[in-house]
Design a protein around this motif. Structure first.
Motif, PDB file in Angstrom:
ATOM      1  N   TYR B 132       0.818  -1.359  -0.084  1.00 30.90           N
ATOM      2  CA  TYR B 132       0.020   0.140  -0.085  1.00 30.90           C
ATOM      3  C   TYR B 132       0.975   1.244  -0.099  1.00 30.90           C
ATOM      4  CZ  TYR B 132      -4.309  -2.579   1.730  1.00 30.90           C
ATOM      5  OH  TYR B 132      -5.458  -3.153   1.689  1.00 30.90           O
ATOM      6  N   ARG B 133       0.213   2.178  -0.614  1.00 29.12           N
ATOM      7  CA  ARG B 133       0.693   3.602  -0.302  1.00 29.12           C
ATOM      8  C   ARG B 133       0.484   4.192   1.124  1.00 29.12           C
ATOM      9  NH1 ARG B 133      -0.697   3.401  -5.793  1.00 29.12           N
ATOM     10  NH2 ARG B 133      -2.919   3.827  -5.177  1.00 29.12           N
ATOM     11  N   THR B 206      -9.239  -2.055   4.142  1.00 29.43           N
ATOM     12  CA  THR B 206      -8.997  -1.875   5.508  1.00 29.43           C
ATOM     13  C   THR B 206      -8.238  -3.055   6.064  1.00 29.43           C
ATOM     14  OG1 THR B 206     -10.812  -0.389   5.783  1.00 29.43           O
ATOM     15  CG2 THR B 206      -9.771  -1.194   7.763  1.00 29.43           C
ATOM     16  N   LEU B 207      -7.124  -2.951   6.430  1.00 27.53           N
ATOM     17  CA  LEU B 207      -6.262  -3.928   6.968  1.00 27.53           C
ATOM     18  C   LEU B 207      -5.857  -3.982   8.499  1.00 27.53           C
ATOM     19  CD1 LEU B 207      -4.556  -6.351   5.358  1.00 27.53           C
ATOM     20  CD2 LEU B 207      -2.518  -4.852   5.772  1.00 27.53           C
ATOM     21  N   MET B 208      -5.922  -5.147   9.111  1.00 31.49           N
ATOM     22  CA  MET B 208      -5.223  -5.257  10.512  1.00 31.49           C
ATOM     23  C   MET B 208      -4.070  -5.918  10.478  1.00 31.49           C
ATOM     24  SD  MET B 208      -7.022  -3.958  13.096  1.00 31.49           S
ATOM     25  CE  MET B 208      -6.993  -4.500  14.887  1.00 31.49           C
ATOM     26  N   ARG B 226      -1.793  -3.529  14.568  1.00 30.34           N
ATOM     27  CA  ARG B 226      -2.159  -2.157  14.457  1.00 30.34           C
ATOM     28  C   ARG B 226      -3.121  -2.115  13.078  1.00 30.34           C
ATOM     29  NH1 ARG B 226       2.295   1.502  11.049  1.00 30.34           N
ATOM     30  NH2 ARG B 226       0.385   2.602  10.745  1.00 30.34           N
ATOM     31  N   LEU B 227      -3.628  -0.759  12.886  1.00 33.35           N
ATOM     32  CA  LEU B 227      -4.742  -0.770  11.688  1.00 33.35           C
ATOM     33  C   LEU B 227      -4.100  -0.125  10.327  1.00 33.35           C
ATOM     34  CD1 LEU B 227      -7.787  -0.748  11.115  1.00 33.35           C
ATOM     35  CD2 LEU B 227      -7.663   1.702  12.133  1.00 33.35           C
ATOM     36  N   VAL B 228      -4.365  -0.485   9.311  1.00 34.30           N
ATOM     37  CA  VAL B 228      -3.796   0.200   8.153  1.00 34.30           C
ATOM     38  C   VAL B 228      -5.103   0.672   7.026  1.00 34.30           C
ATOM     39  CG1 VAL B 228      -2.276   0.081   6.061  1.00 34.30           C
ATOM     40  CG2 VAL B 228      -1.603  -0.938   8.080  1.00 34.30           C
ATOM     41  N   VAL B 229      -5.167   1.988   6.811  1.00 37.10           N
ATOM     42  CA  VAL B 229      -6.394   2.349   6.142  1.00 37.10           C
ATOM     43  C   VAL B 229      -5.653   3.012   4.894  1.00 37.10           C
ATOM     44  CG1 VAL B 229      -8.621   3.369   6.051  1.00 37.10           C
ATOM     45  CG2 VAL B 229      -7.506   2.681   8.462  1.00 37.10           C
ATOM     46  N   PRO B 230      -5.404   2.608   3.785  1.00 34.20           N
ATOM     47  CA  PRO B 230      -4.566   3.279   3.008  1.00 34.20           C
ATOM     48  C   PRO B 230      -5.096   4.481   2.200  1.00 34.20           C
ATOM     49  CG  PRO B 230      -5.461   1.336   1.931  1.00 34.20           C
ATOM     50  CD  PRO B 230      -5.840   1.482   3.305  1.00 34.20           C
ATOM     51  N   TRP B 231      -6.468   4.913   2.241  1.00 33.73           N
ATOM     52  CA  TRP B 231      -6.809   6.002   1.598  1.00 33.73           C
ATOM     53  C   TRP B 231      -7.189   7.163   2.539  1.00 33.73           C
ATOM     54  CZ3 TRP B 231     -10.457   1.964   3.012  1.00 33.73           C
ATOM     55  CH2 TRP B 231     -11.244   2.209   3.661  1.00 33.73           C
ATOM     56  N   LYS B 232      -6.749   6.965   3.721  1.00 31.82           N
ATOM     57  CA  LYS B 232      -6.709   8.032   4.923  1.00 31.82           C
ATOM     58  C   LYS B 232      -5.341   8.359   5.533  1.00 31.82           C
ATOM     59  CE  LYS B 232     -11.165   6.484   6.642  1.00 31.82           C
ATOM     60  NZ  LYS B 232     -12.025   7.881   6.767  1.00 31.82           N
ATOM     61  N   TYR B 233      -5.182   9.646   6.011  1.00 33.45           N
ATOM     62  CA  TYR B 233      -3.894   9.907   6.490  1.00 33.45           C
ATOM     63  C   TYR B 233      -3.505   9.280   7.386  1.00 33.45           C
ATOM     64  CZ  TYR B 233      -4.798  14.523   3.901  1.00 33.45           C
ATOM     65  OH  TYR B 233      -4.941  15.061   2.869  1.00 33.45           O
ATOM     66  N   GLY B 234      -2.027   9.014   7.604  1.00 36.37           N
ATOM     67  CA  GLY B 234      -1.446   7.984   8.562  1.00 36.37           C
ATOM     68  C   GLY B 234      -1.914   7.944   9.683  1.00 36.37           C
ATOM     69  N   ASN B 268      -9.693  11.743   5.168  1.00 39.39           N
ATOM     70  CA  ASN B 268      -9.242  10.922   3.634  1.00 39.39           C
ATOM     71  C   ASN B 268      -8.272  11.862   3.054  1.00 39.39           C
ATOM     72  OD1 ASN B 268     -11.296   8.988   3.813  1.00 39.39           O
ATOM     73  ND2 ASN B 268     -13.028  10.309   3.389  1.00 39.39           N
ATOM     74  N   VAL B 269      -7.439  11.173   2.370  1.00 40.85           N
ATOM     75  CA  VAL B 269      -6.351  11.688   1.601  1.00 40.85           C
ATOM     76  C   VAL B 269      -7.046  12.696   0.423  1.00 40.85           C
ATOM     77  CG1 VAL B 269      -4.301  11.679  -0.016  1.00 40.85           C
ATOM     78  CG2 VAL B 269      -4.500  10.014   2.019  1.00 40.85           C
ATOM     79  N   ASN B 270      -6.793  13.988   0.397  1.00 41.12           N
ATOM     80  CA  ASN B 270      -7.728  14.771  -0.313  1.00 41.12           C
ATOM     81  C   ASN B 270      -6.747  15.908  -0.681  1.00 41.12           C
ATOM     82  OD1 ASN B 270      -9.289  16.389  -1.743  1.00 41.12           O
ATOM     83  ND2 ASN B 270     -11.116  16.175  -0.345  1.00 41.12           N
ATOM     84  N   PRO B 271      -6.122  15.971  -2.109  1.00 38.55           N
ATOM     85  CA  PRO B 271      -5.353  17.242  -2.330  1.00 38.55           C
ATOM     86  C   PRO B 271      -5.908  18.441  -2.621  1.00 38.55           C
ATOM     87  CG  PRO B 271      -5.608  15.540  -4.291  1.00 38.55           C
ATOM     88  CD  PRO B 271      -6.237  15.106  -3.018  1.00 38.55           C
ATOM     89  N   LYS B 272      -7.253  18.611  -2.726  1.00 41.42           N
ATOM     90  CA  LYS B 272      -8.171  19.647  -2.786  1.00 41.42           C
ATOM     91  C   LYS B 272      -8.567  20.284  -1.436  1.00 41.42           C
ATOM     92  CE  LYS B 272     -10.243  17.377  -5.889  1.00 41.42           C
ATOM     93  NZ  LYS B 272     -11.183  16.968  -6.477  1.00 41.42           N
ATOM     94  N   ALA B 273      -8.412  19.298  -0.350  1.00 42.82           N
ATOM     95  CA  ALA B 273      -9.002  19.957   0.974  1.00 42.82           C
ATOM     96  C   ALA B 273      -7.281  20.193   1.849  1.00 42.82           C
ATOM     97  CB  ALA B 273      -9.644  18.972   1.741  1.00 42.82           C
TER      98      ALA B 273
END
Lengths: 203, 321
Positions: B132-133, B206-208, B226-234, B268-273
């Motif tokens: 994941y990114r 969504t990964l554990m 730990r949790l890993v939610v790749p579309w949200k900020y770290g 959520n990762v969002n380049p516009k916000a």
């Protein structure tokens, strides 16, 4: 007689005091270059460079700011000799800081630069501090001191707003810990207080 | 011009982990020769973890072929404020953490609440690899091969009730082993809390995570689970989880509590916000260098738009940032 005590208090004579301070002021730059060339700045060298240059700019400013207090506490008047040089280094590290930010964060994209300068208070404060340092940097030579006379001292009172803006620049970036902002803030207040009193007394 | 667009890097060009580790040795040697009094950060290498390798196909959403961040960077450059605020603090101090025995308290709107031992949890799932990114809210990013299992596997076992609309996660609070929790100047009110909406938690991305780079998680990366939610900020990907609570109301998360204008529940990762204090349009893909800073455009939902955009249909994402 008075001359002798003066001399005894001044282990750093004119001869090597200035070169020593000059070399000390260059050490942070050496660390920056060493890290940049050998890669010791870690996986995010841009961030590391920004933090290093910014930290040393504000530390140099604090040194400059503390000279007159240190002089009155220690009675060591020759400290004044080094003040202008350290001030120039503060301007140097602040300029380096700005250069790294403009190159690596903004990529010299003027749209981004304008946006950042209009929207982000900590960037406005930091940039304003740098701008206010410029006239002091330009007049940090004997010619200007002679030429400007009394007005030179007045001009260099810009240190007060510069110090305040630099502190805002730090405190508005706090994310997880107040410690650094607190230390800088306390130092500034402690160093500024006696002078404020002096201003009051003078009035 | 110093800023270059990163070229696409073929996977054949990715330097293997072993070579990167040798590079580190070389650097440490060079530093020692230069008589720099910098002690190298050392932590014992985690044990290998058996797993199903990722299916490295271009159309697999659980895999990105982008250059992976070397293990030595991913394990030495961390935000884990429980161990200090400097990026190098977690690698220095997380070895103080005891991760065995470990259990997770499951509470709230759920049919099977209780204390679940980690080894029992791991017996009930299959460990798989996912590349994941990871996009940090501070505008840097990495590519990390995680080992773990879908969070939905656990949620299904624990059987949330119809009232469960959200899940709240909690990191361990143990000041005796987590020196950052002893700091008087921290802005965080411990323990660290994060949360997801139920449909986000059930999403297959969504990964554990219990490992990375083929091994168990190093402590500084959130061991043992730990949790890993790749579309949200770290910061949403909460580390070292000890409690999971199913709730009807939206949890109050740590960063929301510290600076509600800066960190939303969704994150959520969002380049516009933009983050109010800095732009989110670009990121530095680590490792970056001064000659090639690796400054790239940030993608909507960190490049997972196709998979997750439907979760937020009709929502104003600038308002619900």
């Amino acid at each position: 007689m008075a001359d002798v005590t003066e001399k005894a208090r001044q282990p750093l004579g004119m001869g090597w005091g200035k070169p020593l301070v000059f070399v000390l002021c260059l050490l942070p730059l050496a660390a920056v270059v060493y890290g940049a060339v050998l890669g010791g700045l870690g996986p995010d060298p841009v961030k590391a460079l920004i933090v290093m240059t910014g930290d040393w700019a504000i530390r140099a400013l604090l040194v400059v700011f503390s000279v007159s207090a240190l002089r009155s506490w220690s009675g060591w008047s020759r400290l004044l000799r080094f003040r202008r040089m350290v001030g120039l280094f503060a301007g140097f590290y602040a300029s380096l800081h700005l250069l790294v930010v403009a190159t690596y964060l903004f990529a010299w994209d003027w749209i981004i630069v304008l946006e950042e300068l209009s929207e982000r208070p900590y960037i406005i404060a930091g940039f304003a501090a740098w701008l206010l340092m410029l006239p002091m940097v330009v007049t940090s030579n004997n010619y200007s001191v002679r030429r400007l006379g009394r007005r030179w001292r007045q001009l260099h009172r810009l240190m007060y707003p510069v110090m305040g803006l630099a502190w805002l620049h730090v405190v508005w970036q706090v994310r997880s810990s107040y410690l650094e902002a607190l230390i800088y803030g306390l130092l500034i207040v402690v160093l500024a207080l006696p002078r404020l009193r002096r201003f009051q007394l003078a009035r | 011009m110093l800023i270059k667009k990163p070229d696409d890097i073929a996977s054949s060009e990715i330097t293997p982990e072993a070579v990167y580790l040798r590079r580190r040795e070389f650097m440490q040697g060079a530093a020692a020769m230069a008589a720099m009094a910098v002690a190298p950060v050392t932590f014992s290498a985690p044990s290998p973890l058996p797993h199903t390798p990722v299916d490295a196909r271009a159309d697999n959403p659980f895999y990105t072929g982008e250059a992976q961040t070397p293990f030595s960077d991913a394990s030495r450059y961390n935000n884990f404020y429980e161990f200090g605020t400097d990026k190098s603090d977690p690698a220095k101090y997380a070895s103080a953490l005891t991760v065995d025995p470990w259990s997770i308290d499951v509470e709230g709107e759920v049919d099977k609440p209780g204390k679940y031992a980690l080894e029992d949890i791991l017996k009930s799932v299959d460990i798989e690899e996912r590349v994941y990114r990871l996009r940090c809210v501070e505008a840097w990013s990495m590519v990390i091969p995680w080992l773990g299992f879908p969070l939905s596997d656990l949620i299904k076992q624990w059987q949330p009730t119809s009232k469960a609309k959200y899940i709240q996660f909690e990191t361990l609070y143990r000041p005796s082993e987590m020196r950052g929790q002893r700091s008087a100047f921290s802005t965080i009110d411990w323990p660290y809390i994060e949360g997801l909406r139920m449909d986000e938690a059930m999403h297959p991305l969504t990964l554990m995570s219990v490992g990375m780079y083929g091994r168990e998680l190093p402590n500084q990366n959130g061991a043992p689970i730990r949790l890993v939610v790749p579309w949200k900020y770290g910061f949403k990907s909460i580390k070292s989880i000890v409690k999971i609570r199913f709730t009807e109301r939206q949890p109050k998360t740590s960063w929301q509590g510290i600076a509600p204008r800066e960190y939303g529940f969704y994150a959520n990762v969002n380049p516009k916000a933009d983050h109010p204090r800095w732009s989110q349009r670009y990121e530095r893909r680590l490792p970056s260098s001064l000659l090639s800073p690796n400054r790239i455009r940030t993608q909507m939902f960190n490049g997972y738009e196709e998979q997750v955009a439907s979760l937020y249909k009709g929502m104003n994402l600038r308002r619900y940032y």
